[in-house]
Design a protein around this motif. Structure first.
Motif, PDB file in Angstrom:
ATOM      1  N   GLY A 228       0.833  -1.195   0.000  1.00 50.17           N
ATOM      2  CA  GLY A 228       0.000   0.000   0.000  1.00 50.17           C
ATOM      3  C   GLY A 228       0.864   1.239   0.000  1.00 50.17           C
ATOM      4  N   CYS A 229       0.403   2.265   0.711  1.00 51.76           N
ATOM      5  CA  CYS A 229       1.220   3.465   0.805  1.00 51.76           C
ATOM      6  C   CYS A 229       1.017   4.138   2.156  1.00 51.76           C
ATOM      7  N   GLU A 230       2.011   4.918   2.523  1.00 53.15           N
ATOM      8  CA  GLU A 230       1.981   5.687   3.753  1.00 53.15           C
ATOM      9  C   GLU A 230       1.796   7.136   3.346  1.00 53.15           C
ATOM     10  N   LEU A 231       0.843   7.833   3.977  1.00 53.90           N
ATOM     11  CA  LEU A 231       0.629   9.225   3.611  1.00 53.90           C
ATOM     12  C   LEU A 231       0.282  10.053   4.839  1.00 53.90           C
ATOM     13  N   ASN A 232       0.448  11.367   4.695  1.00 58.32           N
ATOM     14  CA  ASN A 232       0.274  12.279   5.821  1.00 58.32           C
ATOM     15  C   ASN A 232      -1.023  13.062   5.706  1.00 58.32           C
ATOM     16  N   PHE A 233      -1.745  13.100   6.827  1.00 59.02           N
ATOM     17  CA  PHE A 233      -2.925  13.956   6.942  1.00 59.02           C
ATOM     18  C   PHE A 233      -2.534  15.149   7.808  1.00 59.02           C
ATOM     19  N   SER A 234      -2.726  16.335   7.271  1.00 60.44           N
ATOM     20  CA  SER A 234      -2.443  17.544   8.049  1.00 60.44           C
ATOM     21  C   SER A 234      -3.521  17.751   9.106  1.00 60.44           C
ATOM     22  N   ILE A 235      -3.173  18.527  10.139  1.00 61.45           N
ATOM     23  CA  ILE A 235      -4.127  18.887  11.175  1.00 61.45           C
ATOM     24  C   ILE A 235      -4.367  20.389  11.082  1.00 61.45           C
ATOM     25  N   GLU A 239       1.160  22.494  12.892  1.00 56.88           N
ATOM     26  CA  GLU A 239       2.256  21.962  12.083  1.00 56.88           C
ATOM     27  C   GLU A 239       2.299  20.432  12.156  1.00 56.88           C
ATOM     28  N   GLU A 240       1.524  19.853  13.105  1.00 60.06           N
ATOM     29  CA  GLU A 240       1.515  18.398  13.292  1.00 60.06           C
ATOM     30  C   GLU A 240       0.847  17.709  12.103  1.00 60.06           C
ATOM     31  N   LYS A 241       1.297  16.501  11.838  1.00 60.83           N
ATOM     32  CA  LYS A 241       0.667  15.660  10.826  1.00 60.83           C
ATOM     33  C   LYS A 241       0.421  14.273  11.410  1.00 60.83           C
ATOM     34  N   ILE A 242      -0.580  13.591  10.883  1.00 64.96           N
ATOM     35  CA  ILE A 242      -0.840  12.203  11.285  1.00 64.96           C
ATOM     36  C   ILE A 242      -0.533  11.309  10.099  1.00 64.96           C
ATOM     37  N   LYS A 243       0.399  10.392  10.308  1.00 64.43           N
ATOM     38  CA  LYS A 243       0.810   9.464   9.255  1.00 64.43           C
ATOM     39  C   LYS A 243      -0.076   8.224   9.317  1.00 64.43           C
ATOM     40  N   VAL A 244      -0.613   7.806   8.172  1.00 59.32           N
ATOM     41  CA  VAL A 244      -1.413   6.579   8.128  1.00 59.32           C
ATOM     42  C   VAL A 244      -0.839   5.635   7.073  1.00 59.32           C
ATOM     43  N   TYR A 245      -1.108   4.365   7.261  1.00 60.59           N
ATOM     44  CA  TYR A 245      -0.763   3.361   6.243  1.00 60.59           C
ATOM     45  C   TYR A 245      -2.067   2.761   5.746  1.00 60.59           C
ATOM     46  N   THR A 246      -2.192   2.629   4.433  1.00 57.64           N
ATOM     47  CA  THR A 246      -3.398   2.032   3.867  1.00 57.64           C
ATOM     48  C   THR A 246      -3.048   1.138   2.690  1.00 57.64           C
ATOM     49  N   THR A 247      -3.763   0.026   2.587  1.00 60.29           N
ATOM     50  CA  THR A 247      -3.610  -0.845   1.418  1.00 60.29           C
ATOM     51  C   THR A 247      -4.571  -0.422   0.303  1.00 60.29           C
ATOM     52  N   ARG A 248      -5.451   0.549   0.624  1.00 62.38           N
ATOM     53  CA  ARG A 248      -6.442   0.993  -0.366  1.00 62.38           C
ATOM     54  C   ARG A 248      -6.416   2.509  -0.538  1.00 62.38           C
ATOM     55  N   PRO A 249      -5.268   3.020  -1.035  1.00 57.82           N
ATOM     56  CA  PRO A 249      -5.198   4.476  -1.249  1.00 57.82           C
ATOM     57  C   PRO A 249      -6.208   4.960  -2.278  1.00 57.82           C
ATOM     58  N   ASP A 250      -6.715   4.045  -3.105  1.00 60.42           N
ATOM     59  CA  ASP A 250      -7.716   4.432  -4.105  1.00 60.42           C
ATOM     60  C   ASP A 250      -9.017   4.915  -3.462  1.00 60.42           C
ATOM     61  N   THR A 251      -9.244   4.548  -2.187  1.00 58.33           N
ATOM     62  CA  THR A 251     -10.505   4.934  -1.531  1.00 58.33           C
ATOM     63  C   THR A 251     -10.377   6.212  -0.709  1.00 58.33           C
ATOM     64  N   ILE A 252      -9.281   6.955  -0.874  1.00 50.72           N
ATOM     65  CA  ILE A 252      -9.004   8.107  -0.011  1.00 50.72           C
ATOM     66  C   ILE A 252     -10.082   9.186  -0.096  1.00 50.72           C
ATOM     67  N   PHE A 253     -10.750   9.310  -1.254  1.00 49.78           N
ATOM     68  CA  PHE A 253     -11.817  10.300  -1.366  1.00 49.78           C
ATOM     69  C   PHE A 253     -12.997   9.948  -0.460  1.00 49.78           C
ATOM     70  N   GLU A 391     -10.760   1.427 -12.947  1.00 51.94           N
ATOM     71  CA  GLU A 391     -10.885   0.200 -12.156  1.00 51.94           C
ATOM     72  C   GLU A 391      -9.948   0.297 -10.958  1.00 51.94           C
ATOM     73  N   VAL A 392     -10.226  -0.518  -9.935  1.00 53.11           N
ATOM     74  CA  VAL A 392      -9.513  -0.418  -8.652  1.00 53.11           C
ATOM     75  C   VAL A 392      -7.997  -0.443  -8.837  1.00 53.11           C
ATOM     76  N   GLU A 393      -7.457  -1.443  -9.554  1.00 55.59           N
ATOM     77  CA  GLU A 393      -6.007  -1.568  -9.673  1.00 55.59           C
ATOM     78  C   GLU A 393      -5.383  -0.371 -10.387  1.00 55.59           C
ATOM     79  N   ASP A 394      -6.056   0.116 -11.401  1.00 54.33           N
ATOM     80  CA  ASP A 394      -5.546   1.299 -12.106  1.00 54.33           C
ATOM     81  C   ASP A 394      -5.623   2.525 -11.211  1.00 54.33           C
ATOM     82  N   ALA A 395      -6.677   2.608 -10.405  1.00 53.80           N
ATOM     83  CA  ALA A 395      -6.836   3.746  -9.496  1.00 53.80           C
ATOM     84  C   ALA A 395      -5.752   3.740  -8.428  1.00 53.80           C
ATOM     85  N   LYS A 396      -5.382   2.547  -7.950  1.00 53.18           N
ATOM     86  CA  LYS A 396      -4.311   2.454  -6.955  1.00 53.18           C
ATOM     87  C   LYS A 396      -3.012   3.022  -7.513  1.00 53.18           C
TER      88      LYS A 396
END
Length: 803
Positions: A228-235, A239-253, A391-396
């Protein structure tokens, strides 16, 4: 001839094996080696029950057979003797655990010898022997030197009764697996082993071994590799950020809220902005009372508290989203935070419904709130901006490119596997061979000073503050730094019981070597283990830890292969006669000593192998034991029908060759029950024939010997056959003579079975046709009709087509 008396016979042959050591093995490069291994037992005070001999006898049969086939067999035994039970017993009864352990080993060993197992007792090992754990300590030091052993402050499972830190696998249902006390959590400075460094190899190298699929799956699932991927959500306003790991970055919306672990540092870092801090702290206290198992259990009510006063920012939609703490997110897995996509995750959905949070569908047909829900692994992206229509794989792929391009995060492989908590705050374990110096930090004890021995003390109760009992022994603790010579203190934690069992198979190769773990020559000759059998309960963690240690030893040039065990099999349990697991509390434990006394060891061995499918659990049956004793009584009576003829009896020759073939195959494929059934069939043939030759008898005795070694050696000796059975060659079969001379052939008319007729195996087709049409059951279907075709499948079926 006197009656069969197993008690006298078995003691005689066990003494013979002790005196002459026919199962002792040494390096012999003229012979092919075969290394058979069973899990060495923990020598408890209760001794063996009848479940223990099942795997021991199984590989004993294979080992005895392989010796007769000319292999140089290593089949060793030892003792996994460190651990909490002996220490708890010692504390309760004021007896040193070393004394208890030695007494228990003596009992176990006597019981094993009474079963007639062909172990090479000259290679016996004991994990509590300083000559053994010297090398356990040596391996730990090598891991420390390579950065694989490190110290870390972290929350651990703590048993208030045993007063010891527990690994996750030692917590069952939120309770200590040993004493049943509810586990709590406390922060402790722990030694860790970086097993995660080997996570990929521990999965990928399973392709190189012969393990059943269910064992491979257990290993793979425990390691839990995901992509998957690791990405940062700002607060917001921070200046703090929350790092998350997801196997489904395609569903981020569709990420409409976030959840962080109660231990997440964001709480402390932004405590001044969190307006309900008291509520958050109180919830955290309640969560920390739970085990990780309870926190992550799927079928439970969702609980949580919003971190009011702060908001996350969805990096793709730009929307503000609430941040919650909840028990189901763990700081020890991933980043300790998740982006929640409730339309496409059951747990997130249940949480969102509980707290009335937004649910946005982003994969068409994948909204779990809808009756037409379909798996989101496939589908088309919707409500997802520039991902719409993909499709899901292309979106990922596209979203990861976007995330990396805009410095929001990066692609990552993640694992459920966590580093191994290696410290134990107990007395009865291997001392960790490190000292702490204020100037030099942690320093390894020099190799020439190993082993660091356990001090012989009277007090070994755990301390109330959670420190090891060794911490109270000043003469042990106070020492000098090996590097600078200044005052230093020894590590007082000890190693877990897993330590000694992670590499014991290698010490068997060269158990008396004082200069190295095992010699290069021994490892190159005996390694790797060819066949390892053990319980299914050990096919996840013990196997994983052992494979990890072996890979490390391979990396530093000690082991000669990437994997320690080429083949791994597992056996089912023997249950009580009531079908329940044997335990003292259920009152259904059966002592093998009683069976041996009343029926004989050969009966016990035969019954345990005949009881049923070796890989499945089966209930004990007293009648089954009696049946196997009757079988051996009949074997004994074969002596009455032997005539002095040299070759196989002509009328028995086919049965003997069939039996050699089946027993040879069945003993190698864990089908011991059907192999023994074939021997029973041959015995019936012998008795029905009324007489047998010495050749008939000698072959039968060799085939039965791996199962029932005492009775077969005794009969062999009585007939003054050459040497002993263990010196003979395994019989070979002639494939042609395993074929029946006469068979029943199915006869069809127009494809329907109408009769079976007896034919010779090499009978001509015309003769078969004549027999068929003269058969009364066939006549009525063919008389007066035109035969338009005859189809004969040699030895299988004959079809007559009429119209």
């Amino acid at each position: 001839m006197e009656n069969y008396n197993p008690n006298a016979i078995e003691k005689k042959w066990q003494k013979h094996w002790d005196d002459f050591k026919p199962f002792k093995t040494e390096i012999d490069k003229n012979k092919e080696k075969f290394y058979a291994l069973i899990e060495f037992p923990y020598p408890s005070g209760e001794g063996l029950h009848v479940g223990h001999p099942r795997p021991y006898t199984a590989l004993d049969i294979v080992s005895r057979k392989r010796r007769l086939q000319g292999y140089n067999v290593l089949y060793p035994m030892g003792w996994d003797a460190f651990g909490l039970p002996a220490e708890n017993y010692a504390i309760k009864n004021k007896i040193h655990p070393a004394i208890i352990t030695e007494k228990n080993i003596q009992r176990f060993k006597a019981q094993l010898k009474s079963i007639g197992l062909s172990f090479d007792w000259d290679r016996e090992i004991n994990t509590t022997d300083p000559n053994y754990y010297k090398w356990t300590q040596w391996i730990f030091i090598k891991m420390f030197e390579k950065g694989l052993a490190y110290k870390k402050e972290m929350p651990i499972n703590w048993c208030p009764s045993c007063k010891v830190g527990l690994a996750n696998e030692e917590v069952v249902g939120g309770n200590c697996e040993r004493c049943g006390t509810e586990v709590v959590h406390k922060v402790k400075n722990q030694w860790m082993l970086k097993i995660t460094e080997y996570a990929n190899r521990l999965i990928d190298d399973l392709d190189e071994v012969d393990y059943p699929d269910k064992i491979k799956s257990q290993q793979i699932n425990w390691i839990g590799r995901s992509y998957g991927c690791e990405l940062n959500f700002s607060i917001k306003d921070s200046e703090e950020k929350i790092k998350v790991y997801t196997t489904r970055p395609d569903t981020i919306f569709g990420a409409t809220y976030m959840v962080v672990a109660v231990e997440h540092p964001i709480i402390e870092n932004l405590k001044d902005q969190i307006t309900n801090l008291d509520e958050v702290i109180n919830y955290k206290k309640e969560v920390l009372k739970k085990s990780e198992f309870e926190r992550t259990e799927l079928n439970k009510d969702k609980t949580g508290v919003e971190l009011k006063g702060i908001k996350g920012i969805n990096p793709l939609t730009g929307k503000e989203i609430p941040i919650y703490i909840s028990d189901y997110v763990l700081m020890t897995y991933g980043t300790g935070a998740i982006m929640a996509v409730p339309a496409h995750d059951t747990r997130d959905y249940d949480f969102a419904k509980k707290f009335n949070l937004d649910i946005v569908e982003v994969v068409s047909g994948g909204d779990i709130s809808k009756e037409a829900y379909t798996n989101t692994e496939n589908g088309i992206l919707i409500n997802s901006g520039f991902l719409n229509g993909l499709e899901v794989e292309d979106a990922k792929k596209k979203i990861i490119e976007y995330i990396e391009k805009n410095n929001l995060g990066h692609k990552k492989t993640n694992f459920k596997l966590r580093d191994w908590i290696f410290s134990r705050q107990r007395y009865w374990g291997e001392p960790i061979p490190l000292v702490y110096c204020d100037d030099c930090g942690w320093v390894a004890v020099p190799e020439e000073e190993l082993p660091v021995k356990l001090p012989d003390v009277k007090e070994y109760e755990p301390t109330d503050d959670g420190e090891s009992p060794l911490a109270k022994i000043e003469s042990f603790v106070n020492t000098t730094c090996p590097k600078c010579g200044k005052k230093a203190k020894r590590e007082t934690d000890t190693m877990p019981q897993w330590a000694g069992s992670s590499w014991y198979y290698m010490r068997y190769m060269d158990p008396h070597n004082n200069n190295e773990l095992a010699s290069r020559e021994s490892i190159d000759y005996y390694g790797p283990v060819d066949w390892y059998n053990g319980g299914m309960e050990h096919t996840t963690l013990h196997l994983l830890y052992s494979r990890f240690w072996h890979k490390f030893l391979y990396d530093i040039g000690v082991a000669n292969t990437k994997e320690p065990y080429m083949k791994r099999t597992s056996h089912g349990m023997i249950l009580g006669d009531n079908g329940e697991k044997m335990s003292k509390s259920r009152g259904n434990v059966i002592n093998p000593d009683d069976i041996i006394r009343d029926f004989g060891a050969d009966t016990l061995r035969t019954y345990e192998m005949f009881i049923g499918d070796f890989e499945k659990s089966v209930p004990w049956s007293e009648n089954g034991v009696k049946g196997c004793r009757k079988f051996l009584d009949r074997v004994w009576k074969l002596q009455d029908i032997v005539v002095d003829e040299g070759e196989y009896s002509k009328e028995l020759e086919s049965s003997i060759h069939k039996t050699i073939k089946k027993v040879s195959n069945d003993f190698e494929t864990l089908k011991f029950n059907t192999g023994i059934a074939q021997l029973m069939t041959l015995l019936n043939d012998f008795l029905a024939n009324g007489k047998i030759s010495k050749k008939d008898l000698s072959t039968f005795l060799i085939l039965l010997n791996p199962v029932a070694p005492h009775i077969t050696e005794e009969i062999w000796e009585r007939f003054k056959f050459k040497g002993h059975i263990y010196e003979q060659q395994w019989p070979e079969y002639d494939e042609e003579k395993t074929k029946d001379e006469v068979i029943n052939l199915p006869i069809q008319v127009n494809g329907k079975l109408r009769a079976n007729i007896e034919i010779s195996i090499d009978e001509e087709e015309e003769s078969i046709f004549s027999k068929a049409i003269s058969n009364e059951s066939i006549k009525k279907y063919v008389e007066g009709k035109d035969i338009i075709k005859k189809i004969y499948v040699n030895g299988k079926i004959y079809n007559i087509v009429v119209k």
